[in-house]
Design a protein around this motif. Structure first.
Motif, PDB file in Angstrom:
ATOM      1  N   GLY A  69       4.852 -14.099 -83.164  1.00  0.00           N
ATOM      2  CA  GLY A  69       4.338 -12.820 -82.874  1.00  0.00           C
ATOM      3  C   GLY A  69       4.089 -12.049 -84.028  1.00  0.00           C
ATOM      4  O   GLY A  69       3.779 -10.761 -84.086  1.00  0.00           O
ATOM      5  N   TYR A  70       4.001 -12.847 -85.287  1.00  0.00           N
ATOM      6  CA  TYR A  70       3.833 -11.936 -86.499  1.00  0.00           C
ATOM      7  C   TYR A  70       2.142 -11.575 -86.466  1.00  0.00           C
ATOM      8  O   TYR A  70       1.585 -12.481 -86.219  1.00  0.00           O
ATOM      9  N   PRO A  71       1.777 -10.400 -87.092  1.00  0.00           N
ATOM     10  CA  PRO A  71       2.666  -9.448 -87.450  1.00  0.00           C
ATOM     11  C   PRO A  71       2.838  -8.476 -86.141  1.00  0.00           C
ATOM     12  O   PRO A  71       1.918  -8.171 -85.364  1.00  0.00           O
ATOM     13  N   CYS A  72       4.117  -8.213 -85.880  1.00  0.00           N
ATOM     14  CA  CYS A  72       4.590  -7.320 -84.711  1.00  0.00           C
ATOM     15  C   CYS A  72       4.619  -5.767 -85.222  1.00  0.00           C
ATOM     16  O   CYS A  72       3.991  -5.566 -86.283  1.00  0.00           O
ATOM     17  N   LYS A  73       4.696  -4.762 -84.134  1.00  0.00           N
ATOM     18  CA  LYS A  73       4.528  -3.385 -84.388  1.00  0.00           C
ATOM     19  C   LYS A  73       5.558  -3.226 -85.641  1.00  0.00           C
ATOM     20  O   LYS A  73       5.165  -2.159 -86.484  1.00  0.00           O
ATOM     21  N   LEU A  74       6.740  -3.578 -85.413  1.00  0.00           N
ATOM     22  CA  LEU A  74       7.574  -3.121 -86.751  1.00  0.00           C
ATOM     23  C   LEU A  74       6.868  -3.638 -88.115  1.00  0.00           C
ATOM     24  O   LEU A  74       6.977  -2.846 -89.014  1.00  0.00           O
ATOM     25  N   ILE A  75       6.532  -4.751 -88.265  1.00  0.00           N
ATOM     26  CA  ILE A  75       5.961  -5.047 -89.727  1.00  0.00           C
ATOM     27  C   ILE A  75       4.776  -4.178 -89.699  1.00  0.00           C
ATOM     28  O   ILE A  75       4.464  -3.731 -90.835  1.00  0.00           O
ATOM     29  N   LYS A  76       3.903  -3.910 -88.980  1.00  0.00           N
ATOM     30  CA  LYS A  76       2.585  -3.108 -89.110  1.00  0.00           C
ATOM     31  C   LYS A  76       2.858  -1.883 -89.479  1.00  0.00           C
ATOM     32  O   LYS A  76       2.166  -1.256 -90.533  1.00  0.00           O
ATOM     33  N   ASN A  77       4.077  -1.090 -88.755  1.00  0.00           N
ATOM     34  CA  ASN A  77       4.363   0.081 -89.230  1.00  0.00           C
ATOM     35  C   ASN A  77       5.207   0.261 -90.794  1.00  0.00           C
ATOM     36  O   ASN A  77       4.785   1.062 -91.697  1.00  0.00           O
ATOM     37  N   LEU A  78       5.669  -0.644 -91.164  1.00  0.00           N
ATOM     38  CA  LEU A  78       6.422  -0.843 -92.494  1.00  0.00           C
ATOM     39  C   LEU A  78       5.212  -1.236 -93.457  1.00  0.00           C
ATOM     40  O   LEU A  78       5.225  -0.618 -94.402  1.00  0.00           O
ATOM     41  N   GLU A  79       4.244  -2.123 -93.035  1.00  0.00           N
ATOM     42  CA  GLU A  79       3.284  -2.330 -94.107  1.00  0.00           C
ATOM     43  C   GLU A  79       2.495  -1.012 -94.189  1.00  0.00           C
ATOM     44  O   GLU A  79       1.997  -0.813 -95.446  1.00  0.00           O
ATOM     45  N   LYS A  80       2.311  -0.226 -93.052  1.00  0.00           N
ATOM     46  CA  LYS A  80       1.454   1.110 -93.282  1.00  0.00           C
ATOM     47  C   LYS A  80       2.076   1.988 -94.410  1.00  0.00           C
ATOM     48  O   LYS A  80       1.709   2.656 -95.206  1.00  0.00           O
ATOM     49  N   SER A  81       3.398   1.854 -94.219  1.00  0.00           N
ATOM     50  CA  SER A  81       4.155   2.796 -94.995  1.00  0.00           C
ATOM     51  C   SER A  81       4.364   2.491 -96.464  1.00  0.00           C
ATOM     52  O   SER A  81       4.139   3.274 -97.378  1.00  0.00           O
ATOM     53  N   TYR A  82       4.420   1.194 -96.596  1.00  0.00           N
ATOM     54  CA  TYR A  82       4.322   0.478 -97.989  1.00  0.00           C
ATOM     55  C   TYR A  82       3.109   0.684 -98.646  1.00  0.00           C
ATOM     56  O   TYR A  82       2.932   0.900-100.089  1.00  0.00           O
ATOM     57  N   ASN A  83       2.202   0.645 -98.083  1.00  0.00           N
ATOM     58  CA  ASN A  83       0.735   0.809 -98.455  1.00  0.00           C
ATOM     59  C   ASN A  83       0.497   2.015 -98.853  1.00  0.00           C
ATOM     60  O   ASN A  83       0.049   2.392-100.011  1.00  0.00           O
ATOM     61  N   LYS A  84       0.844   2.890 -98.113  1.00  0.00           N
ATOM     62  CA  LYS A  84       0.677   4.451 -98.500  1.00  0.00           C
ATOM     63  C   LYS A  84       1.509   4.828 -99.618  1.00  0.00           C
ATOM     64  O   LYS A  84       1.173   5.525-100.385  1.00  0.00           O
ATOM     65  N   ARG A  85       2.808   4.653 -99.372  1.00  0.00           N
ATOM     66  CA  ARG A  85       3.675   5.186-100.238  1.00  0.00           C
ATOM     67  C   ARG A  85       3.963   4.574-101.662  1.00  0.00           C
ATOM     68  O   ARG A  85       4.160   5.099-102.833  1.00  0.00           O
ATOM     69  N   TYR A  86       3.826   3.202-101.743  1.00  0.00           N
ATOM     70  CA  TYR A  86       4.078   2.467-102.815  1.00  0.00           C
ATOM     71  C   TYR A  86       2.721   1.411-103.236  1.00  0.00           C
ATOM     72  O   TYR A  86       2.949   0.708-104.236  1.00  0.00           O
ATOM     73  N   GLN A  87       1.664   1.668-102.516  1.00  0.00           N
ATOM     74  CA  GLN A  87       0.583   0.900-102.913  1.00  0.00           C
ATOM     75  C   GLN A  87       0.992  -0.401-102.784  1.00  0.00           C
ATOM     76  O   GLN A  87       0.230  -1.333-103.956  1.00  0.00           O
ATOM     77  N   THR A  88       1.606  -1.106-102.188  1.00  0.00           N
ATOM     78  CA  THR A  88       2.141  -2.477-101.930  1.00  0.00           C
ATOM     79  C   THR A  88       1.907  -2.998-100.925  1.00  0.00           C
ATOM     80  O   THR A  88       2.180  -2.224 -99.433  1.00  0.00           O
TER      81      THR A  88
END
Length: 145
Positions: A69-88
């Protein structure tokens, strides 16, 4: 905390794609967190109660990218946060490991997050060296590895 001379332990790679070695909780504490794949000692509350970690354990997997099920909603939300906050991109980290292996990823991370001035660990969260507290300017945009 100095970056280790030897290879970064594989247990320092979190199921979500985060390198725990460069987490602020690992870098700045007298009793650093041992990483997501180890016990809860020294972990902040949000890591102890992480739904991603619980999901992985419940499915008998080690890493999220192993899940059908990868990427699930949990991963997508964390990804969005890390992209925005830490450019990672944690998903890019996971994809790199899937293609080239954890050992190569951790070696590249060691090079990227070792302070060139003192050998300390540069935190991914604030781009500050754990030893000399020098702020590192990164030209990486949504960088991984």
């Amino acid at each position: 905390m100095k970056m280790p001379k030897e290879a970064i332990q594989s247990a320092m790679f979190a199921p979500c794609g985060m390198n725990c070695m460069v987490c602020y909780k690992h870098c700045y504490h007298k009793k650093p967190c041992a990483g997501c794949l180890n016990g809860d000692a020294g972990k902040p509350e949000h890591c102890r109660t992480c739904k991603i970690k619980d999901c992985i354990k419940g499915n008998g997997l080690t890493y999220c990218f192993e899940c059908s099920g990868y990427p699930c909603k949990l991963i997508k939300n964390l990804e969005k946060s890390y992209n925005k906050r830490y450019q990672t991109s944690l998903m890019a980290n996971s994809e790199f490991i899937r293609r080239y292996g954890l050992e190569m990823f951790m070696e590249l991370q060691k090079q990227k997050y070792t302070c060139p001035k003192c050998g300390g660990v540069i935190s991914i969260h604030d781009r500050e060296c754990s030893e000399c507290h020098e702020k590192m300017i990164s030209s990486d945009s949504c960088s991984s590895v």
